[in-house]
Design a protein around this motif. Structure first.
Motif, mmCIF file in Angstrom:
data_model
loop_
_atom_site.group_PDB
_atom_site.id
_atom_site.type_symbol
_atom_site.label_atom_id
_atom_site.label_comp_id
_atom_site.label_asym_id
_atom_site.label_seq_id
_atom_site.Cartn_x
_atom_site.Cartn_y
_atom_site.Cartn_z
ATOM 1 N N GLY A 49 0.780 -1.230 0.000
ATOM 2 C CA GLY A 49 0.000 0.000 0.000
ATOM 3 C C GLY A 49 0.808 1.275 0.000
ATOM 4 O O GLY A 49 0.298 2.320 -0.394
ATOM 5 N N TRP A 50 2.085 1.229 0.427
ATOM 6 C CA TRP A 50 2.863 2.461 0.500
ATOM 7 C C TRP A 50 3.186 2.992 -0.896
ATOM 8 O O TRP A 50 3.144 4.201 -1.133
ATOM 9 N N GLY A 51 3.514 2.103 -1.806
ATOM 10 C CA GLY A 51 3.777 2.540 -3.170
ATOM 11 C C GLY A 51 2.537 3.104 -3.829
ATOM 12 O O GLY A 51 2.597 4.108 -4.546
ATOM 13 N N HIS A 52 1.405 2.467 -3.578
ATOM 14 C CA HIS A 52 0.147 2.981 -4.118
ATOM 15 C C HIS A 52 -0.175 4.354 -3.547
ATOM 16 O O HIS A 52 -0.694 5.224 -4.252
ATOM 17 N N ALA A 53 0.125 4.555 -2.258
ATOM 18 C CA ALA A 53 -0.116 5.862 -1.645
ATOM 19 C C ALA A 53 0.724 6.933 -2.328
ATOM 20 O O ALA A 53 0.239 8.044 -2.596
ATOM 21 N N LEU A 54 1.981 6.611 -2.612
ATOM 22 C CA LEU A 54 2.834 7.562 -3.326
ATOM 23 C C LEU A 54 2.286 7.857 -4.714
ATOM 24 O O LEU A 54 2.215 9.022 -5.148
ATOM 25 N N ALA A 55 1.869 6.801 -5.427
ATOM 26 C CA ALA A 55 1.342 6.986 -6.782
ATOM 27 C C ALA A 55 0.062 7.801 -6.778
ATOM 28 O O ALA A 55 -0.128 8.699 -7.607
ATOM 29 N N SER A 56 -0.839 7.496 -5.849
ATOM 30 C CA SER A 56 -2.098 8.229 -5.772
ATOM 31 C C SER A 56 -1.864 9.699 -5.443
ATOM 32 O O SER A 56 -2.445 10.594 -6.074
ATOM 33 N N GLY A 57 -1.005 9.963 -4.458
ATOM 34 C CA GLY A 57 -0.707 11.349 -4.107
ATOM 35 C C GLY A 57 -0.067 12.103 -5.254
ATOM 36 O O GLY A 57 -0.382 13.272 -5.500
ATOM 37 N N ALA A 58 0.840 11.429 -5.977
ATOM 38 C CA ALA A 58 1.501 12.086 -7.111
ATOM 39 C C ALA A 58 0.505 12.393 -8.229
ATOM 40 O O ALA A 58 0.592 13.448 -8.869
ATOM 41 N N ALA A 59 -0.433 11.493 -8.455
ATOM 42 C CA ALA A 59 -1.426 11.723 -9.514
ATOM 43 C C ALA A 59 -2.298 12.928 -9.187
ATOM 44 O O ALA A 59 -2.482 13.834 -10.019
ATOM 45 N N HIS A 60 -2.843 12.959 -7.979
ATOM 46 C CA HIS A 60 -3.708 14.086 -7.608
ATOM 47 C C HIS A 60 -2.901 15.368 -7.443
ATOM 48 O O HIS A 60 -3.366 16.457 -7.827
ATOM 49 N N GLY A 61 -1.702 15.258 -6.894
ATOM 50 C CA GLY A 61 -0.852 16.439 -6.782
ATOM 51 C C GLY A 61 -0.486 16.995 -8.150
ATOM 52 O O GLY A 61 -0.427 18.217 -8.342
ATOM 53 N N GLY A 62 -0.258 16.107 -9.113
ATOM 54 C CA GLY A 62 0.041 16.563 -10.466
ATOM 55 C C GLY A 62 -1.134 17.278 -11.101
ATOM 56 O O GLY A 62 -0.958 18.293 -11.797
ATOM 57 N N LEU A 63 -2.352 16.769 -10.871
ATOM 58 C CA LEU A 63 -3.540 17.445 -11.407
ATOM 59 C C LEU A 63 -3.697 18.843 -10.818
ATOM 60 O O LEU A 63 -4.008 19.809 -11.528
ATOM 61 N N LEU A 91 2.282 13.953 0.659
ATOM 62 C CA LEU A 91 2.467 13.674 2.085
ATOM 63 C C LEU A 91 1.155 13.265 2.749
ATOM 64 O O LEU A 91 1.138 12.373 3.614
ATOM 65 N N ALA A 92 0.056 13.899 2.351
ATOM 66 C CA ALA A 92 -1.243 13.519 2.910
ATOM 67 C C ALA A 92 -1.603 12.090 2.522
ATOM 68 O O ALA A 92 -2.148 11.328 3.335
ATOM 69 N N SER A 93 -1.306 11.717 1.280
ATOM 70 C CA SER A 93 -1.604 10.368 0.817
ATOM 71 C C SER A 93 -0.777 9.329 1.579
ATOM 72 O O SER A 93 -1.278 8.256 1.945
ATOM 73 N N ILE A 94 0.479 9.648 1.825
ATOM 74 C CA ILE A 94 1.335 8.734 2.592
ATOM 75 C C ILE A 94 0.882 8.677 4.050
ATOM 76 O O ILE A 94 0.829 7.604 4.663
ATOM 77 N N ALA A 95 0.515 9.833 4.620
ATOM 78 C CA ALA A 95 0.055 9.869 6.009
ATOM 79 C C ALA A 95 -1.203 9.040 6.196
ATOM 80 O O ALA A 95 -1.448 8.509 7.292
ATOM 81 N N ALA A 96 -2.008 8.921 5.144
ATOM 82 C CA ALA A 96 -3.250 8.160 5.252
ATOM 83 C C ALA A 96 -2.995 6.696 5.546
ATOM 84 O O ALA A 96 -3.904 5.983 6.003
ATOM 85 N N ARG A 97 -1.744 6.217 5.315
ATOM 86 C CA ARG A 97 -1.401 4.832 5.588
ATOM 87 C C ARG A 97 -0.892 4.620 7.007
ATOM 88 O O ARG A 97 -0.634 3.479 7.406
ATOM 89 N N LEU A 98 -0.742 5.698 7.778
ATOM 90 C CA LEU A 98 -0.102 5.590 9.085
ATOM 91 C C LEU A 98 -1.029 5.100 10.186
ATOM 92 O O LEU A 98 -0.553 4.648 11.225
ATOM 93 N N GLY A 99 -2.316 5.221 9.998
ATOM 94 C CA GLY A 99 -3.237 4.809 11.040
ATOM 95 C C GLY A 99 -4.624 5.327 10.768
ATOM 96 O O GLY A 99 -4.868 5.995 9.748
#
Length: 274
Positions: A49-63, A91-99
């Motif tokens: 899930g951590w890689g997906h979090a990075l990818a998702s955040g990058a996609a929305h951040g890019g938009l 960072l928000a997308s990655i933080a969403a995996r923390l708990g």
């Protein structure tokens, strides 16, 4: 209906000059981070899930960064705010995996966007401003109605159930919509691109083009179910949500009603399970 064929607000000023290099650099940076995230997940280099979090955040951040570039233009100090906004979403997308409280980090994204846009006439011209309460509530009601219609249709026709997995998961999904999913669509497609197209054309060509682009974004999302009926439903309902948001933008002069319409729709959608 006269409003929907009216020209763009005269006070908005001329559109920013295009800069192909800036658009390419922004798109490539986001695409590279998405590829890195998906590759890390595929290789098992990180916990699930951590890689997906990075990818998702990058996609929305890019938009969001692309929307900022379209709105501000390459000659008006766009790079710093675009980077800060993109990093905030990642960072928000990655933080969403923390708990269980991690997804609340997405709520910072609209705040950072408002801070970056403060005092900029370009962002005000594209609709980043308040709206009368009646029009904001109309947007929320329109999105909620479309979401309720989706629930009834999916449950009666395809046997889907209306049931949230858990309160924490549902709240996390809503936080994701507030700070990534809906805000990136409204900011880029109904804010920057629709405003720019509406400035040059009339309402319907601008609304149809930007809604089609938004649909492509959703259809490319790996989180969208792959079942044919799900994709057909996505085209129908998200197309209606997009056109409704464009109409609300034209009616109110603000992105807020369309943003609330998107949130109302996805608040209902998140309760749907196969």
């Amino acid at each position: 209906m006269l409003l929907l064929s009216a020209p763009f607000e005269a006070a908005a000023g001329p559109p920013p000059r295009p800069a192909v290099r800036a658009y390419v650099q922004t798109s490539l940076a986001a695409a590279l981070l998405v590829a890195v995230g998906l590759s890390l997940d595929a290789l098992g280099a990180l916990s699930a899930g951590w890689g997906h979090a990075l990818a998702s955040g990058a996609a929305h951040g890019g938009l969001i960064a692309l929307g900022w570039l379209v709105a501000i233009g390459p000659a008006h100090g766009w790079l710093g705010p675009a980077i800060r906004l993109g990093v905030t979403v990642v960072l928000a997308s990655i933080a969403a995996r923390l708990g269980p409280w991690g997804p609340l980090g997405f709520l910072l994204v609209p705040l950072v966007l408002l801070l970056e846009a403060r005092g900029r006439p370009e962002t005000r011209a594209m609709g980043l401003r308040g709206a009368p309460l009646s029009r904001a509530l109309a947007g929320l009601a329109a999105g909620t109605f479309l979401g309720a219609h989706l629930l009834i249709t999916a449950s009666l026709t395809f046997g889907y159930r209306v049931q949230a997995t858990s309160l924490a998961a549902y709240a996390g999904a809503l936080a994701y919509d507030i700070g990534a999913n809906v805000i990136s669509a409204e900011w880029l497609f109904r804010g920057a691109l629709f405003s720019r197209c509406w400035r040059r054309w009339t309402f319907w060509p601008a609304a149809l083009l930007t809604t089609a682009l938004a649909l492509v974004r959703y259809l490319l999302d790996p989180a969208l179910p792959h079942a044919p009926e799900a994709r057909a439903g996505a085209v129908f309902y998200l197309g209606l949500v997009g056109l409704t948001a464009c109409a609300l933008r034209a009616w109110s002069g603000s992105l807020l009603p369309g943003y609330l319409a998107g949130l109302g729709f996805f608040a209902a959608y998140r309760t749907l399970t196969p």
